[in-house]
Enzyme design. Structure first.
Site, PDB file in Angstrom:
ATOM      1  CB  CYS A 283     -19.313 -36.417 -27.932  1.00  0.00           C
ATOM      2  SG  CYS A 283     -18.162 -37.680 -29.014  1.00  0.00           S
TER       3      CYS A 283
ATOM      4  CB  CYS B 297     -21.414 -38.446 -30.203  1.00  0.00           C
ATOM      5  SG  CYS B 297     -20.195 -39.456 -28.979  1.00  0.00           S
TER       6      CYS B 297
ATOM      7  CB  CYS C 190      -5.828 -26.091 -36.141  1.00  0.00           C
ATOM      8  SG  CYS C 190      -6.148 -26.770 -34.069  1.00  0.00           S
TER       9      CYS C 190
ATOM     10  CB  CYS D  47      -2.982 -24.576 -35.034  1.00  0.00           C
ATOM     11  SG  CYS D  47      -3.032 -26.365 -34.872  1.00  0.00           S
TER      12      CYS D  47
END
Length: 494
Positions: free
Chosen positions: A55, A58, A403, A406
């Site tokens: 994660c 995390c 991104c 994107c």
């Protein structure tokens, strides 16, 4: 080592393995399915992070969590559970996303952690969780020490241990202890200097924020219930001009708020800090009934936000306060005139604001000189003209230059625009949401985020939730557009 382990019973071996992990990796305890219940039960209060190793959020939290654990060592332990290795424990406590933080008391799930996630914020928040829900005060020196604090204090004065109002106060304190500081006494004489002659709850604002413009101690006059006490604290705790911090920002920014940013430092320079705050309060008191709240903040705590939201560089502004207004609707205004020591410039700024004479501050890239491509480039300054054109159906992508998703979408999105290029009623557009303010009504939390603004219904934009293939976009537009889309072949570049 192997022969030593071979003579240890399996259960004890698992305990040693897990408890070895507890002390082997910094100050964050590592718990799992085999040991969570009995180790968590050993601690009166403990903050537990449920996470997954893969994660990203995390991983971002991990250094701050570790730093906080070190600073809280001996006060409140911090622990973590790897949900990929201990799914039973995570399942029992309803963990469905990562990271999930929960506060445990004596091994029981007491509440979700909804405090800040910086090291400073975690330390500040969890220190409030240590100890009793309400501190017992026995002497006047105890009362003075408790209220002489950086944060506000809620203190109840009661006639004896069997008081029904004391029981209600303690019940309310147990519910609200995560957010406010509570103390109580059954020695009514401790309240005499504050005019307390019957059972009463007082709210003490922090001494550093004491001002002639408002009361420093407020009296709660209703019958004590969790509901009535929460409402009283919520309505009064911040006062007329609180100190905006990263810890209380979410509570304060849910209203129309004027903030003066400057080199605020209540630890090293309280007198100089209150010099500018008093001027904000003096002027603000003239407009107190008009629905605008006021705050002061340390410019250094909000450097990134000021640059991102208001274009203020770290070296801009000098020693004088930089004043902004942000409304609940997301409208932003800045005081362009220099903050004068007599407060007159702030007074003029507020008069113009309430008279509707101020121009909103909008973070925007320059409007492109050429915008003839199939995908129309939108910036904040051109959003109204292009996206909110009442005659056009507009599909707009909010993206970030960095991104990856994107970038993957870009060729498909361009192909879609080329196929619809000859349709005069449909616009395919995109906007860099990191360089331009996103207007109210468009909730952009990740990238890419795509919205459809239908002709004649610009106040009701719809989030596009479909797949990112050209055929899926066209199917959606055929269903949602005010006109039947004109789909042509691929447009050749001019």
């Amino acid at each position: 080592m192997a022969s030593f382990l071979s003579v240890i019973p399996p259960f004890l071996l698992s305990v040693l393995i897990f408890s070895g992990a507890v002390v082997a990796r910094g100050d964050v305890l590592e718990l799992g399915d085999a040991d969570f219940d009995y180790l968590a039960a050993e601690h009166e209060t403990m903050l537990v992070k449920f996470y997954a190793p893969w994660c990203g959020h995390c991983k971002k939290l991990a250094p701050d969590f570790e730093t906080a654990a070190t600073r809280l060592k001996g006060t409140v332990p911090l622990a973590k559970v790897d949900c990929t290795a201990s799914p039973d424990t995570c399942g029992r406590f309803g963990v469905t996303g990562y990271p999930t933080l929960k506060i445990f008391r004596n091994g029981e799930d007491a509440s979700s952690y909804d405090g800040p996630r910086s090291a400073d914020g975690i330390v500040h928040f969890m220190k409030k969780q240590a100890g009793p829900n309400s501190v017992t005060l026995r002497r006047e020196a105890d009362l003075e020490a408790f209220v002489n604090h950086f944060d506000a204090s809620v203190v109840g004065f009661f006639s004896g241990p069997d008081s029904g109002q004391l029981a209600e106060f303690l019940k309310a304190a147990s519910v609200m202890r995560e957010h406010f500081r509570f103390a109580h006494t059954i020695d009514m004489t401790l309240g005499l200097k504050h005019g307390v002659d019957t059972e009463r709850v007082l709210l003490f604002r922090p001494p550093r924020l004491s001002s002639k413009f408002e009361e420093s101690v407020l009296r709660f006059t209703e019958t004590i219930t969790t509901h009535t006490l929460r409402r009283f604290i919520r309505d009064n705790i911040f006062g007329m001009c609180p100190h905006l911090t990263n810890e209380n920002r979410d509570k304060l920014k849910g209203q129309d708020l004027l903030t003066a940013y400057y080199d605020l430092d209540y630890l090293q320079n309280p007198k100089g800090t209150n010099y500018w705050r008093n001027r904000v309060m003096k002027v603000g008191s003239q407009f107190a009934s008009q629905g605008l709240s006021f705050a002061v903040a340390n410019r250094r705590d909000f450097v990134d936000e000021l640059e991102e939201e208001f274009g203020l560089g770290s070296s801009d502004g000098g020693d004088l306060p930089f004043v902004t207004i942000r409304t609940q609707q997301g409208f932003k205004y800045t005081m362009r005139e220099e903050f004068t020591r007599d407060g007159k410039s702030l007074e003029r700024f507020l008069e113009d604001y309430f008279a509707g004479r101020l121009k909103r501050y909008i973070k925007s890239e320059p409007i492109p000189e050429k915008n003839k491509g199939p995908v129309k480039v939108v910036v904040a300054e051109s959003f109204e003209e292009i996206v909110n054109d009442p005659e056009k159906d507009v599909l707009i992508e909010f993206y970030a230059p960095w991104c990856g998703h994107c970038k993957s979408l870009e060729p498909k999105y361009k192909e879609l625009a080329e196929q619809l290029y000859s349709d005069p009623n449909i616009v395919i557009a995109k906007m860099d949401a990191t360089a331009n303010d996103v207007p109210q009504g468009f909730d952009v939390q990740g990238f890419p985020t795509i919205y459809f603004a239908q002709a004649g219904k610009k106040d009701q934009p719809k989030r596009y939730e479909g797949a990112h293939e050209v055929k899926d976009f066209i199917k959606y537009l055929k269903r949602e557009s005010s006109h039947v889309p004109v789909v042509s072949g691929v447009r050749e570049d001019l």
